[in-house]
Design a protein around this motif. Structure first.
Motif, short mmCIF file in Angstrom:
data_model
loop_
_atom_site.label_atom_id
_atom_site.label_comp_id
_atom_site.label_asym_id
_atom_site.label_seq_id
_atom_site.Cartn_x
_atom_site.Cartn_y
_atom_site.Cartn_z
N CYS A 1 -2.87 4.56 3.51
CA CYS A 1 -3.10 3.37 3.40
C CYS A 1 -4.48 2.63 3.43
O CYS A 1 -5.37 1.85 4.58
CB CYS A 1 -1.92 2.35 4.64
SG CYS A 1 -0.82 2.12 3.95
N PRO A 2 -5.14 3.93 2.88
CA PRO A 2 -7.39 3.08 3.15
C PRO A 2 -7.50 2.31 2.71
O PRO A 2 -8.68 1.77 3.61
CB PRO A 2 -7.29 4.10 1.96
CG PRO A 2 -6.40 4.38 0.94
CD PRO A 2 -5.05 4.04 2.15
N ARG A 3 -6.74 1.26 2.12
CA ARG A 3 -7.50 0.13 2.04
C ARG A 3 -6.84 -0.81 3.12
O ARG A 3 -7.36 -2.11 3.49
CB ARG A 3 -6.94 -0.72 0.96
CG ARG A 3 -7.48 -0.04 -0.23
CD ARG A 3 -7.02 -0.11 -1.54
NE ARG A 3 -5.94 -0.62 -1.53
CZ ARG A 3 -4.62 -1.33 -2.81
NH1 ARG A 3 -6.15 -1.96 -3.22
NH2 ARG A 3 -4.09 -0.98 -2.97
N GLU B 1 -4.81 6.43 7.97
CA GLU B 1 -5.92 6.20 7.11
C GLU B 1 -5.43 6.46 5.94
O GLU B 1 -6.16 5.78 4.66
CB GLU B 1 -7.48 5.65 7.48
CG GLU B 1 -7.09 5.54 9.85
CD GLU B 1 -6.57 5.76 10.31
OE1 GLU B 1 -5.35 7.28 9.90
OE2 GLU B 1 -6.73 5.80 11.54
N GLN B 2 -5.27 7.63 5.79
CA GLN B 2 -5.31 8.63 4.89
C GLN B 2 -4.00 7.91 3.61
O GLN B 2 -4.04 7.66 2.20
CB GLN B 2 -4.91 9.36 4.62
CG GLN B 2 -6.12 10.18 5.03
CD GLN B 2 -5.71 11.95 5.24
OE1 GLN B 2 -4.29 12.53 6.00
NE2 GLN B 2 -6.43 13.10 5.20
N LEU C 1 -3.00 -1.16 9.27
CA LEU C 1 -2.29 0.36 10.06
C LEU C 1 -1.35 -0.06 11.38
O LEU C 1 -1.36 1.76 12.39
CB LEU C 1 -4.04 1.22 10.57
CG LEU C 1 -4.66 0.87 9.03
CD1 LEU C 1 -6.29 1.32 9.05
CD2 LEU C 1 -4.63 1.92 8.65
N ASP D 1 0.54 -1.41 0.05
CA ASP D 1 0.06 -0.01 -0.30
C ASP D 1 0.80 0.93 -0.66
O ASP D 1 0.36 2.14 -0.40
CB ASP D 1 -0.80 -0.17 1.65
CG ASP D 1 -1.85 -0.54 1.22
OD1 ASP D 1 -2.30 -1.51 -0.41
OD2 ASP D 1 -2.67 -1.17 2.27
N SER E 1 -2.33 11.37 8.03
CA SER E 1 -3.16 10.00 8.74
C SER E 1 -2.14 9.08 8.27
O SER E 1 -2.56 8.78 7.06
CB SER E 1 -3.90 10.13 9.23
OG SER E 1 -5.30 10.10 8.11
#
Length: 580
Positions: free
Chosen positions: A21-23, A18-19, A29, A4, A16
């Motif tokens: 590695c959104p998947r 989450e931004q 995470l 990712d 962040s």
């Protein structure tokens, strides 16, 4: 994570996780957070902007972690600007960087520093460590004596002692390392003056034991224990998890052992001698091993049931836990037996999932009051076990052996009843006092406590015996035939037991061909006591269910109070001298 982040230019950014590695899954995470923390800490050190040089202390960059019931938690940054004195702020920062304390040690030291800073702030000259005085230490210690918990409640003695010890350990570190220049020699604790005296336990405070009515409600929902969010669910099937946690609950409830003592039980933990089943357990707290505790057949059956299923599961379990009844469920476990956090978290989830748990008492509308579920945890069942025996009148020395206490004073605490609960019990029972014929003879609360004395089978109002504390009966404790005899429902159990003893004595007297007046006297006593118990039973049966339940609870409280009263024998010390 590597897949990712293939197009990411740098990990040192404000974006962040989450931004970035959104998947990704939660596990990825979490790993990314740890990797970025390490990279950012190394980058800060390389560029000369290490986290310790700022008033915002990044504990993650220092590798600080703490273990909680939910697993390993990484703490966040701490703002040191709440500490008003620059020298104290620098001292805490330097100590944290050099000593790398654990989360608990750091937390208590920080709390001590914050309280000390608040106490020193209004005092002149405390910004300069060279101007500190002996009186400043006194002000700091006073802030520890009156410390509050974070929720505003008064802090316990152990906690206040702990934060004081951690703060003065920090001051000692400063003197040894020379971290604080010109620290005044007068700023030192005097062991004789700057003490935090241990306070007596509040007698109005209800103990930590879970009330028996609440335990009965838990028993009614036992089939749901281990469902849903039970720890270890990836290793064992749901049915096996439920069986394991039900067995753990039964052992906690029926044996009164500490959670670690239950979890670390050996596989062969049962022993039978002369038809008595005993639990073999280890007292880790005092390092006394292979202790024996008598248990009931039903408790032993629960162990046998789980043991049979556990033997079938052994091939799928980690080999390290082969010798334990409750083995570790994963190969990564740090102990060969189940961790206490698994038990604590599963119990908490189960208790919170029960729809209704009612405590003692009722609201003005007559509805039962809800019970505080936070008071139900694994260790509380040990207090319940001890309180159950104390309420039943188990002798002090017997309960001390059952609890495996070194000091009898520790066991004695379970016999201590709060003043408030005892007063409430006296208020309820004073209206149900009867005379030696079983006729109602109610009295005021003051008369119940001040003008009567507790004797084995009821209250006595004979003046000379009351004055002597119950040790000077003019007719040698022939209570059933005395006009001053005043029993109440709290003595029912003792009276009925005494009736059985009198019947046994009468059988013995008849077998010995004793004189007729002996058996006649015993029969008369039995009849008199039966008359009293029959009248009290009828009066209780005529009461509404709620009121009768209150009388039974009040009776248990007063029985416990009487069981906890132990008078020392009037021994005389004789000094022996050698003959001339």
């Amino acid at each position: 994570m590597v897949r990712d982040l293939a197009g990411t230019a740098t990990l040192v950014s404000a974006i962040s996780d989450e931004q970035m590695c959104p998947r990704s899954t939660v596990a990825v995470l979490r790993l990314l957070t740890r990797v970025r923390t390490a990279v950012q800490a190394a980058h800060a050190e390389y560029t000369g902007t290490a986290p310790a040089q700022d008033d915002i202390l990044d504990l993650r960059a220092l590798g600080q972690r703490s273990r909680t019931p939910a697993g390993i938690r990484t703490p966040k940054s701490v703002d040191l600007r709440t500490i008003r004195q620059r020298w104290l702020r620098d001292l805490l920062r330097t100590w944290t960087i050099q000593q790398r304390p654990g989360a608990d040690e750091f937390g208590r030291t920080l709390r001590g520093v914050e309280l000390a800073s608040r106490a020193l702030a209004p005092r002149p000259g405390t910004d300069d460590p060279a101007r500190l005085r002996y009186d400043d230490v006194t002000a700091v210690v006073e802030s520890f004596r009156t410390a509050l918990k974070l929720d505003g409640e008064p802090a316990g003695w152990n906690y206040r002692m702990s934060i004081a010890s951690h703060f003065f350990a920090l001051i000692d570190y400063s003197r040894r390392s020379g971290t604080t220049e010109n620290l005044s020699a007068a700023f030192v604790r005097d062991p004789a003056t700057h003490r935090i005296a241990q306070e007596e336990a509040n007698e109005d405070e209800i103990g930590k034991a879970i009330p028996e009515p609440v335990i009965r409600q838990l028993d009614a929902h036992l089939e749901t224990l281990g469902q849903g969010k039970a720890r270890g669910q990836r290793t064992l099937a749901p049915a096996d998890l439920q069986l394991m946690y039900r067995t753990l609950y039964i052992l906690l409830r029926d044996t009164g052992r500490r959670p670690l003592e239950i979890l670390s039980l050996p596989l062969d933990c049962l022993e039978t001698r002369n038809d008595q089943i005993s639990l073999i357990w280890n007292n880790h707290k005092t390092r006394r091993y292979r202790r024996r505790l008598p248990i009931t057949a039903s408790t032993a059956d629960a162990i046998h049931t789980w043991r049979a299923r556990r033997d079938q599961l052994q091939p799928t379990l980690p080999p390290a836990g082969t010798a334990f009844l409750f083995p570790a469920l994963t190969h990564l476990a740090t102990r060969p037996y189940l961790h206490t956090s698994y038990l604590g978290e599963t119990l908490r989830h189960w208790v919170d999932s029960i729809p209704h748990l009612h405590g003692e008492g009722a609201n003005p509308h007559g509805n039962p009051l809800p019970f505080d579920r936070a008071l139900i945890y694994a260790y509380a069942f040990r207090h319940s076990y001890a309180q159950r025996h104390a309420d039943a009148g188990t002798p002090l020395d017997v309960l001390r052996e059952l609890m495996d206490h070194k000091s009898v004073s520790t066991t004695q605490r379970y016999y201590t009843v709060s003043l408030k609960r005892k007063r409430d019990a006296v208020t309820k029972l004073s209206a149900h006092v009867v005379d030696n014929h079983g006729r109602p003879s109610p009295c005021s609360e003051s008369a119940y406590e001040l003008r009567s004395i507790a004797v084995p089978y009821g209250g006595c109002t004979e003046p000379s015996n009351v004055k002597a504390g119950g040790s000077s009966c003019p007719i040698r404790f022939q209570c059933a035939g005395c006009g001053y005899y005043r029993p109440d429902p709290s003595y029912l159990t003792a009276i009925e037991q005494h009736i059985n003893e009198l019947r046994a004595d009468r059988e013995t007297a008849q077998a010995m061909d004793a004189a007729e007046f002996v058996t006649t006297a015993l029969t008369a006593q039995i009849s008199a006591f039966e008359q009293v118990t029959d009248h009290m039973r009828r009066q209780l049966d005529a009461l509404p269910d709620a009121e009768r339940h209150e009388i039974e609870e009040a009776s248990a409280i007063l029985r416990k109070a009487r069981a906890g009263t132990h008078t020392l024998l009037p021994l005389t010390v004789i000094t022996r001298t050698n003959p001339a």
